[in-house]
Design an enzyme around this catalytic site. Structure first.
Site, mmCIF file in Angstrom:
data_model
loop_
_atom_site.group_PDB
_atom_site.id
_atom_site.type_symbol
_atom_site.label_atom_id
_atom_site.label_comp_id
_atom_site.label_asym_id
_atom_site.label_seq_id
_atom_site.Cartn_x
_atom_site.Cartn_y
_atom_site.Cartn_z
ATOM 1 N N GLY A 1 0.818 -1.207 0.000
ATOM 2 C CA GLY A 1 0.000 0.000 0.000
ATOM 3 C C GLY A 1 0.853 1.258 0.000
ATOM 4 N N SER A 2 0.345 2.295 0.664
ATOM 5 C CA SER A 2 0.917 3.640 0.523
ATOM 6 C C SER A 2 2.279 3.836 1.167
ATOM 7 C CB SER A 2 -0.066 4.667 1.097
ATOM 8 O OG SER A 2 -1.239 4.707 0.315
ATOM 9 N N VAL A 3 2.798 2.854 1.906
ATOM 10 C CA VAL A 3 4.154 3.005 2.442
ATOM 11 C C VAL A 3 5.192 3.068 1.318
ATOM 12 C CG1 VAL A 3 3.707 1.963 4.688
ATOM 13 C CG2 VAL A 3 4.296 0.508 2.758
ATOM 14 N N LEU B 1 -4.907 5.063 2.798
ATOM 15 C CA LEU B 1 -3.466 5.228 2.780
ATOM 16 C C LEU B 1 -2.822 4.395 1.697
ATOM 17 C CD1 LEU B 1 -3.130 4.827 6.609
ATOM 18 C CD2 LEU B 1 -3.663 6.872 5.343
#
Length: 583
Positions: A305-307, A583
């Site tokens: 995901g957004s990491v 996120l």
């Protein structure tokens, strides 16, 4: 007329003509010589076997009475960086039998033995009914029990010393330390990874035994065993316990399926903590299977995901395509590429690059990513270690999934910018974030403690200037208006990025989530990189900022205090905003 007879002369029996042998003289002499030769041959053979070449007879004699007994070596200890014991071998007794002799035990003796060994009588009878010459009855029992059995002087029952591994930290360090089998050989974790160093070399002693297996005397010199080498890990038992307790509490609070957490020293790549939930007790592994045995932080992969967004922003900064303040138009909150549409949960309009990271805009980071040739993104991911195992030497470590750039379509390049279409392990993710904590270098990770006097260097990925700007963006993400205000730590400047992604099941996305947060603390002089992943949270939120962010905060706060890291921010932290952004 008188007739007088001549008296007959008598003959001896031995001179009877009937018994005389008409043998020639040379034949009798030949028989005598043959008998003499045979006698000399027997004498020479006896002299040869008993004096000149006596190995054969000696071997036959030794095979009946002489035995070489292995003297077990103690497996090396595993300790944490401060010397606290994580694994140690303790002496135990193993009971074995010569079945032919053991069958002479009385019913009462069998009952006593079965009771001491906590065995069913039928199981004991089955073992001593074997047609083998040697059989184990029960391995690795307490020495006190062995002494009580020896006092019974049971026929055919013997015992020998072995070692059993004991893990004082139990389930807290199970996935990292691993465990050994009944033969004291490593099967998982550090126990397996460092098997050769830990194992040592057994010694031996030569003895004479009688037919019942009793040792009569020692003969020859004893070769002492060489104990295995101790292994000092980089792990800090206090930080490990802190991460373990917070992960366990987080999984319970959100009724999640599982979770993992990794703490890395940003200065030298040491792994200070690595925990998973669920876990298991290596001191009692009966009926264990499936989920508890999985070392999720190393062996499981997920779409992050957004990491992943900060890496795309860093690449754009590094190539001079944008600055922190370059505006990106994210209106109207969605973007269509071919037949697919990328969406933001909230319409943000025009955002700077820093705000794209702060508010975790999918549209904004996709537009930045599409400004690169696919090869540039792939090479960045490859240099960060995605798609390849971390090479720790740890059993089961995986490389994740990173497809060749030539097969990327525009929509896939856009979605990979926010962590979909790529899979990573939690350890890989934590290591990649070390580039933001070490002025742009990707440090090699270490399970073992690193000499503080020897500087550690890695591959240069980003320039120090790019990294400083990225840290500011990561700090904005944990401030009010960002996606993870609950990740803040009182008294310290911290930064990080949240991730929330759908899980892939049977080749399709399911309505199940993986929530994650990777952060750095403190930002003024980075010491720790902490990554937290929660699998399938089902209560009290499922976003990374709500689920994994608070766990990061508590782990970071405790770990920084344990390490004595000075404060670099005011102690007061405002109440966390309750943002519910994707996120």
């Amino acid at each position: 007329m008188v007739i007088r007879r001549r008296p007959q002369r008598g003959h001896r029996y031995s001179e009877s003509p009937i018994l005389e042998l008409a043998l020639q003289g040379w034949r009798s002499r030949m028989v005598g010589l043959l008998l003499l030769a045979a006698l000399l041959a027997l004498i020479f053979r006896a002299f040869y076997l008993q004096v000149i070449h006596n190995d054969f007879l000696q071997e036959k004699g030794d095979s009946r009475y002489r035995r070489d007994i292995e003297v077990s070596a103690s497996r090396g200890k595993i300790v944490d960086r401060n010397g606290d014991i994580l694994a140690v071998s303790t002496p135990m007794q193993s009971i074995w039998a010569i079945p032919g002799d053991a069958r002479t035990m009385t019913a009462e003796q069998k009952r006593q033995l079965a009771k001491l060994l906590e065995m069913d009588g039928r199981e004991l009878d089955g073992k001593i009914a074997s047609d083998k010459t040697f059989v184990y009855i029960r391995r690795q029992i307490a020495p006190e029990t062995g002494e009580r059995i020896a006092a019974l002087k049971l026929p055919g029952i013997h015992q020998e010393r072995e070692y059993r591994r004991f893990y004082p930290a139990a389930d807290m360090t199970a996935h990292l330390v691993g465990f050994t089998g009944v033969d004291d050989k490593g099967l998982e974790g550090v126990e397996l990874a460092f098997q050769q160093s830990l194992l040592g070399r057994p010694g031996n002693r030569t003895v004479i035994r009688d037919r019942r297996g009793n040792i009569v005397e020692d003969v020859g010199a004893m070769r002492p065993p060489q104990d295995g080498k101790d292994i000092r890990l980089a792990l800090d038992a206090k930080i490990q316990y802190l991460a373990y307790s917070q992960l366990k509490a987080t999984v319970a609070a959100h009724k999640a399926k599982a979770g993992g957490a990794v703490v890395i020293d940003a200065r030298n790549g040491e792994i200070l903590a690595l925990v998973n939930w669920p876990t298991y007790n290596p001191n009692n592994r009966q009926n264990l299977s499936g989920a508890p045995l999985r070392n999720r932080a190393i062996t499981d992969t997920f779409e992050p995901g957004s990491v992943m967004k900060p890496f795309i922003a860093a690449l754009a900064l590094e190539q001079g395509k944008v600055t922190m303040n370059t505006p990106i138009d994210t209106a109207p909150g969605r973007m269509t590429i071919g037949v697919a549409t990328i969406s933001d949960a909230h319409r943000n309009g025009v955002l700077t690059v820093a705000e794209v990271i702060q508010k975790s805009s999918n549209v904004g980071i996709a537009k930045i990513a599409l400004g690169f040739p696919p090869r540039d993104m792939w090479e960045l991911f490859d240099r960060l270690g995605f798609g390849q195992a971390p090479n720790l030497g740890f059993p089961g470590e995986v490389g994740g999934r990173l497809r060749p750039w030539k097969s990327w379509r525009p929509i896939e390049q856009a979605t990979m910018a926010y962590g979909h279409g790529i899979s990573v392990s939690l350890l890989q993710l934590a290591r990649a974030y070390c580039t933001f904590a070490s002025d742009g270098e990707l440090l090699p990770l270490s399970l073992l403690r690193v000499d503080d006097a020897v500087p550690v260097h890695g591959d240069r990925i980003f320039s120090p200037q790019t990294v400083r700007e990225l840290r500011l963006m990561l700090e904005m993400a944990v401030q009010p208006g960002g996606t993870a205000p609950q990740a803040r730590v009182a008294g310290y400047r911290v930064g990080g990025k949240t991730g929330t992604a759908y899980k892939v099941e049977d080749g399709a996305y399911a309505r199940k989530y993986v929530a994650s947060f990777v952060g750095i603390a403190p930002l003024s002089d980075p010491r720790l990189v902490i990554a937290v992943m929660i699998d399938e949270p089902s209560e009290a939120g499922h976003y990374g900022g709500d689920v994994a962010g608070p766990a990061f905060s508590r782990i970071a706060a405790g770990a920084l205090r344990i390490l004595g890291v000075p404060l670099d921010a005011p102690l007061q932290v405002a109440a966390a905003d309750t943002l519910k952004e994707p996120l």
